[in-house]
Scaffold this active site. Sequence first.
Site, PDB file in Angstrom:
ATOM      1  CD  GLN A 259      -2.740  -1.022  -0.198  1.00  0.00           C
ATOM      2  OE1 GLN A 259      -3.324  -0.018  -0.610  1.00  0.00           O
ATOM      3  NE2 GLN A 259      -2.686  -2.140  -0.909  1.00  0.00           N
ATOM      4  CG  HIS A 262      -1.119   2.128  -4.220  1.00  0.00           C
ATOM      5  ND1 HIS A 262      -1.383   2.025  -5.554  1.00  0.00           N
ATOM      6  CD2 HIS A 262      -1.563   0.978  -3.660  1.00  0.00           C
ATOM      7  CE1 HIS A 262      -1.967   0.847  -5.790  1.00  0.00           C
ATOM      8  NE2 HIS A 262      -2.073   0.192  -4.667  1.00  0.00           N
ATOM      9  CD  GLU A 327      -8.491   1.397  -0.019  1.00  0.00           C
ATOM     10  OE1 GLU A 327      -7.440   1.902   0.445  1.00  0.00           O
ATOM     11  OE2 GLU A 327      -8.755   1.408  -1.241  1.00  0.00           O
ATOM     12  CG  HIS A 328      -6.866  -2.711   1.165  1.00  0.00           C
ATOM     13  ND1 HIS A 328      -6.401  -1.461   0.798  1.00  0.00           N
ATOM     14  CD2 HIS A 328      -7.402  -3.251   0.039  1.00  0.00           C
ATOM     15  CE1 HIS A 328      -6.637  -1.258  -0.494  1.00  0.00           C
ATOM     16  NE2 HIS A 328      -7.249  -2.323  -0.979  1.00  0.00           N
ATOM     17  CG  ASP A 361      -4.557  -4.372  -4.963  1.00  0.00           C
ATOM     18  OD1 ASP A 361      -5.623  -3.891  -4.535  1.00  0.00           O
ATOM     19  OD2 ASP A 361      -3.441  -4.091  -4.486  1.00  0.00           O
ATOM     20  CG  HIS A 420     -50.905  14.389  -0.314  1.00  0.00           C
ATOM     21  ND1 HIS A 420     -50.565  15.639  -0.770  1.00  0.00           N
ATOM     22  CD2 HIS A 420     -49.778  13.630  -0.451  1.00  0.00           C
ATOM     23  CE1 HIS A 420     -49.308  15.633  -1.160  1.00  0.00           C
ATOM     24  NE2 HIS A 420     -48.801  14.430  -0.984  1.00  0.00           N
TER      25      HIS A 420
END
Lengths: 433, 433
Positions: A259, A262, A327-328, A361, A420
């Site tokens: 990670q 990235h 996230e992961h 991934d 209504h």
Amino acid sequence: MPVFLSFDEADFEARFAQLLGMKREEAEDVDQAVAGIIADVRARGDDAVLELTARYDRLELTAAGMAFSAAEIAAEVARVSPEDRAALELAAERIRAYHAPQRPEDASWVDAAGASLGWRWTPVSAAGLYVPGGLASYPSSVLMNAIPAKVAGVGRLVVTCPTPDGVVNPLVLLAAQIAGVDEVYRIGGAQAIAALAYGTDTIAPVDKITGPGNAFVAAAKRRVFGRVGIDMIAGPSEILVIADAGNDPDWIALDLLSQAEHDQSAQAILITTDAALGKAVAAAVEVRLQTLERREIAGASWRDNGAVIVVRDLVQAAALANRIAPEHLEIMVEDCEALAAMIPHAGAIFLGPWTPEAIGDYVGGPNHVLPTARSARFSSGLNVLDFMKRTTMARMTPEALKAIGPAAERLAISESLEAHGLSVRARLDRLNG
Amino acid sequence: MPVFLSFDEADFEARFAQLLGMKREEAEDVDQAVAGIIADVRARGDDAVLELTARYDRLELTAAGMAFSAAEIAAEVARVSPEDRAALELAAERIRAYHAPQRPEDASWVDAAGASLGWRWTPVSAAGLYVPGGLASYPSSVLMNAIPAKVAGVGRLVVTCPTPDGVVNPLVLLAAQIAGVDEVYRIGGAQAIAALAYGTDTIAPVDKITGPGNAFVAAAKRRVFGRVGIDMIAGPSEILVIADAGNDPDWIALDLLSQAEHDQSAQAILITTDAALGKAVAAAVEVRLQTLERREIAGASWRDNGAVIVVRDLVQAAALANRIAPEHLEIMVEDCEALAAMIPHAGAIFLGPWTPEAIGDYVGGPNHVLPTARSARFSSGLNVLDFMKRTTMARMTPEALKAIGPAAERLAISESLEAHGLSVRARLDRLNG
């Protein structure tokens, strides 16, 4: 140096809270620029898109040349090696197999009052997938965005992918082809988002836009939200590994670095019950950082945002993980499933030492477009439902209206919505009259 | 006068396109003011909320007085008539019964490669429901927002509802009580959204915010999106009725007026194959407008935004309906189901003459929080999934990693993400070594 935290330190809670509140990414203030670009594309269509592409991507196009032609795509994909093609095809097949069971069921039933009720799911008619250009142009992301859309039954799939200086990634085009994308345009940035949302003479508008992008793309997606649907505003990637004693420190180090490499703003955190493992992983990271190609990015991410947290037990680990809402999440402890059951707030969970996040991934099957920045508390990774919508259905019989109509009339009156109430009353009077 | 369109006019397409593109609501430019309010609440918490409440709602509160106490709620709900209470309870019961089957299923399986895959749905921990104050304070909306959240399993449900000049709607409190809301605060506007998103000393933050509101609330929701989840940015209400000959013009007129009376910006459209019915409905609307309590609002909506469209046949009706993508769609033709099947793009469909839209607003069961402004092309009405999120799960065995790991490694290398590849390779080497 990454943060080192241990549960037995007096200021543990304060330092953990600080880690949690850390602002990793300065939001670039591009909103005014983006507002201008969107207005320009709405006003001048293709001409605006072409000018902006020349300016930002240093690429002179004509309207007719915005889309890749079938011949251009064929020529580009012919350059892909058989091994790369086979890997992409395996990934596509596995992603398709994972997402296929996500197709939702319609429902219909008749209730005790005699009302027919139910719902119906239908796909959006057209979706646009934004694919970043340059360094972060990932063919795997094309698959991860396009395949759920295709499984949903989206009729028209459009990819926009900028090609700065005309440089094309043939794997992106191959991935688009494998996934069944209908149109690929060599445009990017806020101008691509505006073109997808509002349409131009060349590009018909879409109903939903997904895919990651830079600050301009994110700001443009936020602005067109409502005109079209969007997936999410993605932030930098994150991983949390929870490991007990007896794991290989080098494996964990590589998972953290996968990670960290990235993006300098990415965040990699290890939570462990074993202080010795924590130290060993930190040491292994340093060893790997000596030779890693992307060592500058990964090293900066690890130094600035990384953390090793030693906890008392797995109950504490779960509590911290839920606050991080990663996230992961990799779980490498003796009873992975039991720990996973204690952590509702995570985008994707990878269980056991043989499931490095990188599998997810590419070829695991689950989607890699996942909620970042603690948004796993309230949102999901990209999935088939993102490309579908539910229409509710109701049909009353005269008997059903007799049974429940008076309550509707009463509530309408209590809300001062006379018409209504009258719309129900007129029908009830016919039945009673 | 509302728009009258007939398929046999030469400029039909141009005039229909104009109707479709009509801007019914000038977006008030409140974004800068809202940005200031959010920053203020983040910086000063309760103090800011209390000052803004004094300024906008003319109501002096203390931090301790922001929430309704149990005694205050009991005193207010005691004022509700037994008939109103029974109607609300019937509505709640039917809404619950409709939403219960929306709870999604978890999944898990082992695939041919030996990989264990699946997903898990979990509720958000806390949700905030915005309920407008004053004229548009609808107890039915409390039920429609709170019950799906409760069915989803949300642990903590918070309502914010401004009480301008201290005026409280006891039915709102009763609806909150019936739906199982945990906390009700007498605050509103952008300050309520900011308090829900960021928290104050008195109000713990939530993970998801739903519910309608004015321009300030809408702008605030757009701004906090990402920090928390939001449902949608709702626009003015709309109804489309498709009817063939032989329907009662007065029923249709009342159904059209039941949207028109919401708001001057609301839109009511009739599409019919029978020109005579079209004229009769327009005449019936005028008759009803003479006596309707909200005739000024409903009349303005009908004059400014209403339309009667005569079509050649139901195929053309369906095509136009899909372009309108209405929030509410009433179908009153001989074969309602067949026509409904031709119209994927609608928020909620009401089938047959005995199903006035008002039934759906209160007691039908389906949700009345629905996509407006053509967003039914890509989004759904509020439902249980809005309060849940899906976590994907994957577990590889050594054999599974051997089977699919090399493809992951290859794709990682093709994307220049070395650590991704190494995290797989290190494990494969152990298996091979």
